[in-house]
Design a protein around this motif. Structure first.
Motif, short mmCIF file in Angstrom:
data_model
loop_
_atom_site.label_atom_id
_atom_site.label_comp_id
_atom_site.label_asym_id
_atom_site.label_seq_id
_atom_site.Cartn_x
_atom_site.Cartn_y
_atom_site.Cartn_z
N VAL A 171 0.84 -1.20 0.00
CA VAL A 171 0.00 0.00 0.00
C VAL A 171 0.87 1.25 0.00
N ARG A 172 1.96 1.22 0.75
CA ARG A 172 2.88 2.37 0.79
C ARG A 172 3.49 2.62 -0.60
N ILE A 173 3.88 1.56 -1.30
CA ILE A 173 4.43 1.70 -2.66
C ILE A 173 3.38 2.35 -3.58
N CYS A 174 2.16 1.87 -3.48
CA CYS A 174 1.07 2.40 -4.30
C CYS A 174 0.79 3.86 -3.97
N GLY A 175 0.76 4.18 -2.68
CA GLY A 175 0.52 5.55 -2.25
C GLY A 175 1.66 6.48 -2.61
N ASP A 176 2.89 6.00 -2.50
CA ASP A 176 4.05 6.82 -2.85
C ASP A 176 4.02 7.22 -4.32
N LEU A 177 3.48 6.35 -5.17
CA LEU A 177 3.31 6.70 -6.59
C LEU A 177 2.38 7.89 -6.75
N LEU A 178 1.31 7.92 -5.95
CA LEU A 178 0.38 9.05 -5.99
C LEU A 178 1.09 10.33 -5.54
N VAL A 179 1.97 10.21 -4.54
CA VAL A 179 2.74 11.37 -4.07
C VAL A 179 3.68 11.84 -5.18
N GLN A 180 4.42 10.90 -5.77
CA GLN A 180 5.41 11.24 -6.80
C GLN A 180 4.78 11.88 -8.04
N THR A 181 3.55 11.54 -8.33
CA THR A 181 2.87 12.08 -9.51
C THR A 181 2.05 13.32 -9.17
N GLY A 182 2.18 13.82 -7.94
CA GLY A 182 1.53 15.06 -7.56
C GLY A 182 0.05 14.97 -7.27
N LYS A 183 -0.45 13.76 -7.06
CA LYS A 183 -1.88 13.58 -6.80
C LYS A 183 -2.24 13.79 -5.33
N VAL A 184 -1.32 13.40 -4.42
CA VAL A 184 -1.61 13.48 -2.99
C VAL A 184 -0.37 13.92 -2.21
N ASP A 214 -7.61 14.14 3.59
CA ASP A 214 -6.37 13.55 4.10
C ASP A 214 -5.16 13.92 3.24
N GLY A 215 -5.38 14.73 2.19
CA GLY A 215 -4.23 15.21 1.42
C GLY A 215 -4.31 15.06 -0.08
N VAL A 216 -5.51 14.99 -0.66
CA VAL A 216 -5.62 14.90 -2.12
C VAL A 216 -5.34 16.28 -2.73
N ILE A 217 -4.48 16.30 -3.73
CA ILE A 217 -4.14 17.52 -4.46
C ILE A 217 -4.88 17.55 -5.79
N GLN A 218 -4.89 16.40 -6.47
CA GLN A 218 -5.49 16.27 -7.80
C GLN A 218 -6.02 14.85 -7.95
N GLU A 219 -7.14 14.69 -8.63
CA GLU A 219 -7.71 13.35 -8.79
C GLU A 219 -6.89 12.50 -9.74
N GLY A 220 -6.93 11.19 -9.51
CA GLY A 220 -6.25 10.26 -10.38
C GLY A 220 -6.04 8.92 -9.69
N ILE A 221 -5.34 8.02 -10.37
CA ILE A 221 -5.05 6.71 -9.81
C ILE A 221 -3.60 6.34 -10.04
N SER A 222 -3.15 5.36 -9.28
CA SER A 222 -1.87 4.71 -9.53
C SER A 222 -2.15 3.22 -9.62
N VAL A 223 -1.30 2.50 -10.34
CA VAL A 223 -1.47 1.05 -10.49
C VAL A 223 -0.14 0.38 -10.20
N VAL A 224 -0.19 -0.59 -9.28
CA VAL A 224 0.99 -1.39 -8.95
C VAL A 224 0.64 -2.85 -9.17
N VAL A 225 1.44 -3.54 -9.98
CA VAL A 225 1.27 -4.98 -10.18
C VAL A 225 2.44 -5.66 -9.47
N LEU A 226 2.10 -6.48 -8.49
CA LEU A 226 3.12 -7.16 -7.69
C LEU A 226 3.63 -8.41 -8.40
N LYS A 227 4.85 -8.77 -8.07
CA LYS A 227 5.45 -10.00 -8.61
C LYS A 227 4.72 -11.21 -8.05
N GLU A 228 4.45 -11.17 -6.74
CA GLU A 228 3.75 -12.26 -6.05
C GLU A 228 2.56 -11.69 -5.29
#
Length: 150
Positions: free
Chosen positions: A24-37, A71-85
């Motif tokens: 979940v942290r990896i998925c959320g960090d993507l939202l941070v990195q892309t300026g969404k949250v 809780d900290g949304v800046i812009q709407e959007g999604i992130s997608v993470v596909v796990l190896k396992e």
């Protein structure tokens, strides 16, 4: 929403996570990195799961971590993470795909959920998500329907 819901920068493939919280942290960090949250949003996503359990499981092998707009949304959007396992929650439920959701308000929340539902409502699309090896495969799944709606 007449723009694309997902950008290439918001996708990670073949990722290893140690447990659900790390995933979940990896998925959320993507939202941070892309300026969404803001980073506070990621902490709220994790806190919600600790408090409410794995309510984020929305389809077989698919989890959608999210928190409230305030809780900290800046812009709407999604992130997608596909796990190896697949990763397992304490209750034995598993997931391999995470779709991080950032919504500004209830209307954008519903709009984004409708787009996500279009993708995950078919077993074939879930299989395509779980087995994706290229960014364009995921981008097509989430963005192709919008292009036909205009």
């Amino acid at each position: 929403m007449n723009r694309k819901i997902l950008d290439k920068q918001a996708i990670l493939l073949n990722i290893t996570a140690t447990d659900w919280e790390n995933a979940v942290r990896i998925c959320g960090d993507l939202l941070v990195q892309t300026g969404k949250v803001e980073t506070t949003y990621v902490e709220a996503m994790i806190r919600n799961i600790h408090e409410l359990g794995p309510y984020i499981l929305i389809a077989p092998s698919v989890a959608m971590p999210h928190a409230r707009p305030e809780d900290g949304v800046i812009q709407e959007g999604i992130s997608v993470v596909v796990l190896k396992e697949e990763i397992e929650f304490e209750n034995g439920k598993k997931f391999k795909v995470l779709i991080g959701l950032a919504a500004l308000n209830s209307k954008s929340h519903i709009d984004i959920l409708q787009k996500v539902a279009e993708v995950i409502s078919q077993a074939e699309s879930i299989d395509r998500l779980k087995n994706a090896t290229r960014y364009d495969e995921i981008l097509r799944l989430f963005n192709e329907k919008e292009e036909h709606e205009s």
